[in-house]
Design an enzyme around this catalytic site. Structure first.
Site, PDB file in Angstrom:
ATOM      1  N   ASN A   8     -10.186 -31.219 -70.498  1.00  0.00           N
ATOM      2  CA  ASN A   8     -11.513 -30.617 -70.359  1.00  0.00           C
ATOM      3  C   ASN A   8     -11.670 -30.166 -68.909  1.00  0.00           C
ATOM      4  O   ASN A   8     -11.968 -30.972 -68.036  1.00  0.00           O
ATOM      5  CB  ASN A   8     -12.597 -31.638 -70.744  1.00  0.00           C
ATOM      6  CG  ASN A   8     -13.989 -31.059 -70.624  1.00  0.00           C
ATOM      7  OD1 ASN A   8     -14.153 -29.860 -70.393  1.00  0.00           O
ATOM      8  ND2 ASN A   8     -15.009 -31.899 -70.764  1.00  0.00           N
ATOM      9  N   TRP A   9     -11.469 -28.875 -68.693  1.00  0.00           N
ATOM     10  CA  TRP A   9     -11.517 -28.356 -67.312  1.00  0.00           C
ATOM     11  C   TRP A   9     -12.949 -28.173 -66.805  1.00  0.00           C
ATOM     12  O   TRP A   9     -13.154 -27.899 -65.623  1.00  0.00           O
ATOM     13  CB  TRP A   9     -10.798 -27.012 -67.242  1.00  0.00           C
ATOM     14  CG  TRP A   9      -9.313 -27.119 -67.314  1.00  0.00           C
ATOM     15  CD1 TRP A   9      -8.564 -28.267 -67.344  1.00  0.00           C
ATOM     16  CD2 TRP A   9      -8.394 -26.034 -67.353  1.00  0.00           C
ATOM     17  NE1 TRP A   9      -7.239 -27.948 -67.397  1.00  0.00           N
ATOM     18  CE2 TRP A   9      -7.099 -26.595 -67.400  1.00  0.00           C
ATOM     19  CE3 TRP A   9      -8.533 -24.650 -67.353  1.00  0.00           C
ATOM     20  CZ2 TRP A   9      -5.959 -25.805 -67.452  1.00  0.00           C
ATOM     21  CZ3 TRP A   9      -7.393 -23.869 -67.398  1.00  0.00           C
ATOM     22  CH2 TRP A   9      -6.119 -24.439 -67.446  1.00  0.00           C
ATOM     23  N   LYS A  10     -13.908 -28.253 -67.704  1.00  0.00           N
ATOM     24  CA  LYS A  10     -15.317 -28.053 -67.310  1.00  0.00           C
ATOM     25  C   LYS A  10     -15.465 -26.716 -66.566  1.00  0.00           C
ATOM     26  O   LYS A  10     -14.825 -25.749 -66.953  1.00  0.00           O
ATOM     27  CB  LYS A  10     -15.810 -29.250 -66.490  1.00  0.00           C
ATOM     28  CG  LYS A  10     -15.512 -30.567 -67.213  1.00  0.00           C
ATOM     29  CD  LYS A  10     -16.173 -31.759 -66.618  1.00  0.00           C
ATOM     30  CE  LYS A  10     -15.786 -33.000 -67.436  1.00  0.00           C
ATOM     31  NZ  LYS A  10     -16.464 -34.193 -67.005  1.00  0.00           N
ATOM     32  N   HIS A  86     -21.087 -32.376 -75.531  1.00  0.00           N
ATOM     33  CA  HIS A  86     -20.622 -33.147 -74.370  1.00  0.00           C
ATOM     34  C   HIS A  86     -21.852 -33.696 -73.634  1.00  0.00           C
ATOM     35  O   HIS A  86     -22.883 -33.024 -73.563  1.00  0.00           O
ATOM     36  CB  HIS A  86     -19.798 -32.245 -73.446  1.00  0.00           C
ATOM     37  CG  HIS A  86     -19.102 -33.018 -72.370  1.00  0.00           C
ATOM     38  ND1 HIS A  86     -19.761 -33.449 -71.246  1.00  0.00           N
ATOM     39  CD2 HIS A  86     -17.832 -33.469 -72.257  1.00  0.00           C
ATOM     40  CE1 HIS A  86     -18.911 -34.131 -70.484  1.00  0.00           C
ATOM     41  NE2 HIS A  86     -17.730 -34.155 -71.078  1.00  0.00           N
ATOM     42  N   GLU A  88     -22.590 -33.854 -70.665  1.00  0.00           N
ATOM     43  CA  GLU A  88     -23.104 -32.975 -69.591  1.00  0.00           C
ATOM     44  C   GLU A  88     -24.008 -31.885 -70.164  1.00  0.00           C
ATOM     45  O   GLU A  88     -24.979 -31.475 -69.537  1.00  0.00           O
ATOM     46  CB  GLU A  88     -21.931 -32.376 -68.796  1.00  0.00           C
ATOM     47  CG  GLU A  88     -21.295 -33.433 -67.900  1.00  0.00           C
ATOM     48  CD  GLU A  88     -19.841 -33.188 -67.556  1.00  0.00           C
ATOM     49  OE1 GLU A  88     -19.332 -32.087 -67.807  1.00  0.00           O
ATOM     50  OE2 GLU A  88     -19.209 -34.137 -67.045  1.00  0.00           O
ATOM     51  N   GLU A 166     -17.058 -40.951 -75.622  1.00  0.00           N
ATOM     52  CA  GLU A 166     -17.110 -40.854 -74.164  1.00  0.00           C
ATOM     53  C   GLU A 166     -18.334 -41.597 -73.641  1.00  0.00           C
ATOM     54  O   GLU A 166     -19.433 -41.026 -73.581  1.00  0.00           O
ATOM     55  CB  GLU A 166     -17.200 -39.383 -73.731  1.00  0.00           C
ATOM     56  CG  GLU A 166     -16.004 -38.554 -74.126  1.00  0.00           C
ATOM     57  CD  GLU A 166     -15.810 -37.383 -73.170  1.00  0.00           C
ATOM     58  OE1 GLU A 166     -14.747 -37.306 -72.570  1.00  0.00           O
ATOM     59  OE2 GLU A 166     -16.730 -36.574 -73.007  1.00  0.00           O
ATOM     60  N   GLY A 172     -16.411 -39.247 -65.172  1.00  0.00           N
ATOM     61  CA  GLY A 172     -16.377 -38.789 -63.777  1.00  0.00           C
ATOM     62  C   GLY A 172     -16.742 -39.858 -62.754  1.00  0.00           C
ATOM     63  O   GLY A 172     -17.037 -39.538 -61.612  1.00  0.00           O
ATOM     64  N   SER A 209     -12.969 -41.056 -67.270  1.00  0.00           N
ATOM     65  CA  SER A 209     -12.141 -41.551 -66.166  1.00  0.00           C
ATOM     66  C   SER A 209     -10.725 -41.941 -66.586  1.00  0.00           C
ATOM     67  O   SER A 209     -10.169 -42.931 -66.099  1.00  0.00           O
ATOM     68  CB  SER A 209     -12.847 -42.712 -65.459  1.00  0.00           C
ATOM     69  OG  SER A 209     -14.025 -42.232 -64.825  1.00  0.00           O
ATOM     70  N   GLY A 230     -10.865 -35.227 -68.204  1.00  0.00           N
ATOM     71  CA  GLY A 230     -11.552 -34.288 -67.321  1.00  0.00           C
ATOM     72  C   GLY A 230     -10.816 -34.138 -66.002  1.00  0.00           C
ATOM     73  O   GLY A 230      -9.814 -33.430 -65.906  1.00  0.00           O
ATOM     74  N   GLY A 231     -11.309 -34.827 -64.973  1.00  0.00           N
ATOM     75  CA  GLY A 231     -10.780 -34.694 -63.613  1.00  0.00           C
ATOM     76  C   GLY A 231      -9.257 -34.720 -63.517  1.00  0.00           C
ATOM     77  O   GLY A 231      -8.654 -33.872 -62.838  1.00  0.00           O
TER      78      GLY A 231
HETATM   79  P1  PGA Z   1     -13.468 -37.407 -66.681  1.00  0.00           P
HETATM   80  O1  PGA Z   1     -14.243 -36.478 -67.717  1.00  0.00           O
HETATM   81  O2  PGA Z   1     -12.064 -37.614 -67.217  1.00  0.00           O
HETATM   82  O3  PGA Z   1     -13.459 -36.651 -65.392  1.00  0.00           O
HETATM   83  O4  PGA Z   1     -14.228 -38.693 -66.598  1.00  0.00           O
HETATM   84  C1  PGA Z   1     -14.068 -36.631 -69.091  1.00  0.00           C
HETATM   85  C2  PGA Z   1     -14.983 -35.701 -69.835  1.00  0.00           C
HETATM   86  O5  PGA Z   1     -16.105 -35.454 -69.369  1.00  0.00           O
HETATM   87  O6  PGA Z   1     -14.622 -35.184 -70.900  1.00  0.00           O
END
Ligand code: PGA
Length: 248
Positions: A8-10, A86, A88, A166, A172, A209, A230-231
């Site tokens: 997930n590159w956001k 998601h 976010e 999640e 994050g 994470s 994500g990250g």
């Molecule tokens: P993260 O994000 O790995 O940076 O915690 C995961 C996500 O939001 O899908």
């Protein structure tokens, strides 16, 4: 069964060049890249084998919805997956369960795969796993409301549903869930969805994470079918290690 790894590159990276470099570094067997909309077409043209995901989609099929992108437009670009709900989007863009429900119906109805994200915040989780499960149950019930009716009871279409567990407090933050607890919740989600829709073999992923140091601990859990990263998916070496750990 092979585990699925979704990047997930956001709203990263900033340039198409970097996006292509990142995507090129991967072996695409069971890896999905959820790239920003504007990079999807280029990545799909450059990397014919890549499985791609959109990070969101409009709840309407077409029309006067300035700024939105429809499911039909995604299909034209060979996008196979769409992330929906998601945390976010729920938090920053105030996406309600009604909106998420509409999006799910549109995506599943179009025959695309929907990655529905669910998870509790820390105030809930600190009350324990059962409290978290009850929260997730309510979230799933609302997000999936009358989904089988809409998709015409077509088991094939509902089979395109994946769930990403999640926990919000883990996204994050560098504070991942305990893999065994995540596995318990993944199993709970499978049982709940099975009781509602009779879906066998529902894939439940963990996200929050994930990095190369903890990915293996999640992947060795039987009830966790993959990871939403994500990250760590923005660091090529790190993401490669995660893919390797998944034995892909
Ligand atoms: P993260 O994000 O790995 O940076 O915690 C995961 C996500 O939001 O899908």
């Amino acid at each position: 069964m092979a585990k699925l790894i979704i990047a997930n590159w956001k709203m990263n990276p900033e340039t198409l060049f970097r996006a292509i470099q990142l995507a090129k570094a991967e072996d695409f067997e069971n890896v999905v890249i959820a790239a920003p909309f504007v990079f999807l077409k280029n990545i799909s043209n450059t990397l014919k084998k890549a499985a791609l995901a959109a990070q969101d989609v409009a709840w309407a099929v077409k029309g006067a919805y300035t700024g939105e992108i429809s499911v039909g437009q995604l299909k034209q670009m060979n996008i196979q997956y769409v992330i929906i709900g998601h945390s976010e989007r729920r938090y920053w863009f105030k996406e309600t369960e009604t909106v998420i429900n509409r999006k799910l119906k549109i995506v599943l109805g179009a025959g695309l795969k929907a990655i529905l994200c669910v998870g509790e915040d820390w105030s809930m989780r600190k009350k324990g796993l059962v409290a978290a499960e009850n929260f997730i149950k309510k979230q799933l019930a609302a997000d999936l409301k009358s989904i089988s009716v809409f998709t015409n009871q077509s088991a094939a279409k509902i089979k395109n549903l994946l769930i990403a567990y999640e926990p919000i407090w883990a996204i994050g933050t560098g504070r991942h869930d305990n893999p065994r607890n995540a596995a318990v919740i993944a199993e709970f989600i499978k049982k709940f969805i099975h009781s509602k829709f009779k879906i066998q073999n529902l894939k439940v992923l963990y996200g929050g994470s994930v990095n190369s140091r903890n990915a293996g601990l999640f992947l060795e859990q039987k009830t966790i079918d993959g990871l939403l990263v994500g990250g760590a998916s923005l660091k090529t070496a790190e993401f490669k290690k995660i893919i390797k750990l998944a034995g892909l």
